[in-house]
Structures are given as structure tokens and as C-alpha cells.
Design a protein around this motif. Structure first.
Motif, mmCIF file in Angstrom:
data_model
loop_
_atom_site.group_PDB
_atom_site.id
_atom_site.type_symbol
_atom_site.label_atom_id
_atom_site.label_comp_id
_atom_site.label_asym_id
_atom_site.label_seq_id
_atom_site.Cartn_x
_atom_site.Cartn_y
_atom_site.Cartn_z
ATOM 1 N N LYS A 97 0.859 -1.161 -0.029
ATOM 2 C CA LYS A 97 0.036 0.026 0.023
ATOM 3 C C LYS A 97 0.888 1.202 -0.033
ATOM 4 C CE LYS A 97 -3.936 -2.159 0.252
ATOM 5 N NZ LYS A 97 -3.489 -3.551 0.272
ATOM 6 N N TYR A 265 -8.511 -1.725 0.470
ATOM 7 C CA TYR A 265 -8.230 -0.926 1.366
ATOM 8 C C TYR A 265 -8.710 -1.274 3.084
ATOM 9 C CZ TYR A 265 -6.052 3.555 3.391
ATOM 10 O OH TYR A 265 -5.276 4.455 3.953
ATOM 11 N N TYR A 266 -7.882 -1.001 4.203
ATOM 12 C CA TYR A 266 -8.180 -1.438 5.353
ATOM 13 C C TYR A 266 -9.460 -0.445 5.921
ATOM 14 C CZ TYR A 266 -3.740 -3.386 4.638
ATOM 15 O OH TYR A 266 -2.484 -4.026 3.942
ATOM 16 N N SER A 347 1.356 -3.991 8.813
ATOM 17 C CA SER A 347 0.133 -4.577 9.506
ATOM 18 C C SER A 347 -0.286 -3.833 10.636
ATOM 19 C CB SER A 347 0.807 -6.123 9.964
ATOM 20 O OG SER A 347 2.061 -5.827 10.941
ATOM 21 N N SER A 350 -2.313 -1.105 9.533
ATOM 22 C CA SER A 350 -3.800 -1.525 8.987
ATOM 23 C C SER A 350 -4.494 -1.889 9.893
ATOM 24 C CB SER A 350 -3.409 -2.889 7.957
ATOM 25 O OG SER A 350 -2.744 -3.851 8.943
ATOM 26 N N ARG A 351 -4.162 -2.490 11.166
ATOM 27 C CA ARG A 351 -5.033 -2.638 12.452
ATOM 28 C C ARG A 351 -5.752 -1.326 12.803
ATOM 29 N NH1 ARG A 351 -0.799 -6.301 13.892
ATOM 30 N NH2 ARG A 351 0.102 -4.929 15.012
ATOM 31 N N ALA A 354 -8.378 -0.427 10.131
ATOM 32 C CA ALA A 354 -9.591 -1.230 10.106
ATOM 33 C C ALA A 354 -10.184 -1.299 11.448
ATOM 34 C CB ALA A 354 -8.870 -2.670 10.289
ATOM 35 N N SER A 357 -12.922 1.440 10.692
ATOM 36 C CA SER A 357 -13.633 1.161 9.428
ATOM 37 C C SER A 357 -15.194 0.750 9.904
ATOM 38 C CB SER A 357 -13.174 0.250 8.610
ATOM 39 O OG SER A 357 -13.766 0.084 7.303
#
Length: 378
Positions: A97, A265-266, A347, A350-351, A354, A357
């Protein structure tokens, strides 16, 4: 310092007069202070489509871009910023990304709250009467529109009846970081449509592909939400701008408006594009208005000279949690110490994305809402 010329004409300006009703808000500079006022031509304000004014060549800097950056750089030269953001180390985080990390050990994560406390008074997010008198050095210029054929700069000891204050940010995230604060009562009460359109016009008038504008709506349960945008210059596109998209709405035959969702995407997000700035702002503004009525948390990112707007909805986090800023939604994160900066990974980021989201059901409802509003306003 950018050179300016005095603007003559029949433009409405607010001066320090107790007899003027609008002046009672004390939203004017003290007598004798000359603030640069950039007046955009009325073509930009009254016409939605960009066909009436072509973008300048890439190597030609616009007058508004020159004004803002000249004022900001002088501000930095005078030592009025807390640090030199251009010296901060940045890196592309390993992964597909191309998420970006910045090491900034002097950045203040509470700078927005401190800015709001300094500039606004309650209720309604109105600018404090004393702000412009006591913080003139932070005000770079103001931007408004006028019945003129060519945009220009004036140096006047007055401010327009409605417009945007351009205020420096002492805790910059990137080069040229500024606040854009509506000071007109009309702009505050009609924020969703009128101000978003004006912001898109400013982005187009600046005419720099590096400029990114941001809006964070965090106070979902606070009736006194403070209304202002932020903007800064990025040498490269934000990671989110490079991601593939999937179409969900297209009315290009009618008005050029298209709606897309980010793919892979996250953080679930929508992208709105149109060359008609007025219509684009009207649609996105109406969507934001509905989200505010539903006590939703969201962010906006404006790119591509005002023709593209990203909408990042966020879930409500616990009272101890912190919602993402718009640049974080875009994939740009700041780290305050070297150890965290070195450990930054896709990672880990991304957490964080997310966790903010919407779920599939909530995002599906949002997409339907957006398509309904776009169809209604086409």
C-alpha cells in the motif's frame, strides 16, 4: 514577501465601525492593520464547470499559491513555527500500500484542541472577539470572492463580509500547513454547501497538485462543532490516492459526477469526482449534512485541484479512543519517537485503519445514501 496591490472597486468589506451590525462580532482586524485579501473572480464562484478557466501550466505558480506560501515561509523564517517540518524524516512502510511514516518528535497531538480553544468561543464555534487582535501574526491572509474579471490581491485594513481566514499552523504535519477558518456567520450556518464549494474553489485557484485539504468531523455528540479545514503540501500523492477504485454511481453524461469505492483498503471509503465544483460540493455537502444529523464521525480529503473528494466514515470509538485524522485515513502517519518509527509496519497501521472502519452492512447503507442523494441533486 509576495508583492501586493491595492484593490479598488465596489466590493463589500467590513470595517471597524460600531454602527455596522456585522462588526459587532468583532471579527475584524484592529484599525491600521493591513491584511492581504485575495479576491477570486466571480467566474469561479458563479460557474460550476472548470471549462471556463483552464489550469495554468505545471511550471507556472498561481498568485494565490504564491501568496500563501510566501506568507507561510516568512512566518517560518521568523521562528513562529514550533519546528522545521521539512527536516523530519519520512519513509515508505514496507508493503503493497506504500503507507507513509513520518518521524516528528516535536509534533503535538493535541494541537487541534489547543487551536480551537485559542480561536473559537462558545456557542456555535464563533471566532473569539479578541483573536484577530491578539494573534495577527498567525493570520497569513484571507480569501473571498468578488465581482471582478481577474483574481487579485489587495492590502486592506478590513476583511470581506464573508470569506476564509488563512491561519498558520505552528505544529505542521507537512510543508505549508494552514488552517482555513470561515469567519462569516452565513458560511458557518450554511457550512455544508457554501463553504465546501468555496474550499474546492480555493483548491482550484491555488492550482497546485501538491495541495491537499482536510476536514475532520469528530464531535458527533457536540453541538458546538468547530468548523474549519486544514491544508498542506505533499511532495507525493497520499497512499490512498494510488489505490484502485470500483464504480458505484456515474452520471457523467449529465453533470460529470462519479462515485467510487476504494478497493482493497483497510478503511472503507468513497471517492467523489466531478469537474463541476459546485455540483460536487453540493452532493458531498448534502451527504455530510446527513451524516452529521446521524451523529456519525467522518473525514474529508480534497485533492486534484478540488475535483476529487474522499469521504472516510469512521465508527464511534470509546471515550478513551482517538479518531483518525484525515491524513491518517489517507495513509500518512506521524510517530513521536524513533523506536515506534522504526517498528512502523503495514500490519500495525492496517489494524489502526481497520479498527475505525465501518462494517460491510454500515458501508452498504452509506453507499445507498450517497447514490440516493446524488440522484436527487443531479
Amino acid at each position: 514577501m509576495v508583492s501586493v496591490s491595492r484593490l479598488e472597486g465596489d466590493h463589500a468589506f467590513v470595517k471597524q465601525s460600531a454602527s455596522q451590525e456585522h462588526s459587532k462580532g468583532n471579527e475584524v482586524p484592529p484599525e491600521g492593520f493591513e491584511i492581504p485579501v485575495y479576491v477570486m473572480c466571480h467566474y469561479l464562484e458563479n460557474s460550476g464547470a472548470l471549462d471556463v478557466f483552464l489550469c495554468k501550466a505545471d511550471d507556472e505558480q498561481s498568485l494565490l499559491d504564491t501568496l500563501i506560501l510566501a506568507q507561510w515561509e516568512e512566518h517560518a523564517f521568523r521562528g513562529l513555527l514550533n519546528y522545521d517540518v521539512t527536516s523530519c524524516e519520512t519513509k515508505i512502510v514496507d508493503g503493497g500500500k506504500r503507507l507513509t511514516a513520518q518521524l516528528n518528535m516535536e509534533w503535538n497531538p493535541n494541537f487541534l484542541k489547543e487551536f480551537e480553544k485559542r480561536i473559537f468561543k462558545l456557542p456555535g464555534g464563533i471566532i473569539k472577539p479578541s483573536y484577530m487582535k491578539n494573534n495577527l501574526e498567525d493570520i497569513l491572509c484571507c480569501v473571498t470572492t468578488g465581482e471582478i474579471e481577474k483574481s487579485m490581491v489587495a492590502c486592506l485594513a478590513a476583511v470581506p463580509l464573508e470569506g476564509i481566514l488563512i491561519v498558520s499552523n505552528a505544529n505542521p504535519v507537512e510543508y505549508g500547513h494552514i488552517f482555513l477558518v470561515p469567519y462569516s456567520i452565513q458560511l458557518r450556518t450554511q457550512f455544508i454547501g457554501r463553504t465546501l464549494h468555496l474550499m474546492a474553489n480555493i483548491a482550484h485557484e491555488v492550482n497546485s497538485f501538491s495541495l491537499r485539504m482536510f476536514y475532520d468531523y469528530f464531535s458527533a455528540t457536540n453541538a458546538d462543532q468547530k468548523i474549519y479545514f486544514q491544508a498542506c503540501y505533499f511532495a507525493n500523492p497520499l497512499p490512498v490516492e494510488l489505490l484502485p477504485t470500483l464504480p458505484i454511481y456515474d452520471s457523467s453524461i449529465v453533470d460529470g459526477l462519479s462515485i467510487w469505492e476504494l478497493a482493497d483498503y483497510y478503511l472503507k471509503a468513497l471517492v467523489f469526482t466531478s469537474k463541476d465544483l459546485k455540483h460536487l460540493a453540493a452532493v458531498v455537502g448534502e451527504i455530510c449534512f446527513e451524516l452529521q444529523k446521524r451523529n456519525a464521525v467522518f473525514n474529508l480529503l480534497i485533492t486534484d485541484y478540488g475535483t476529487k473528494m474522499f469521504l472516510f466514515p469512521q465508527v464511534h470509538l470509546p471515550a478513551t479512543g482517538r479518531h483518525l485524522h484525515a491524513w491518517e485515513c489517507g495513509g500518512y502517519f506521524i510517530y513521536s519517537n524513533n523506536a515506534e518509527f522504526e517498528r512502523a509496519s503495514e500490519s500495525e497501521i492496517s489494524r489502526r485503519l481497520a479498527s475505525a472502519s465501518l462494517d460491510v452492512k454500515g458501508f452498504g447503507a452509506l453507499k445507498q445514501l450517497c447514490c440516493n442523494i446524488a440522484s436527487k441533486l443531479c
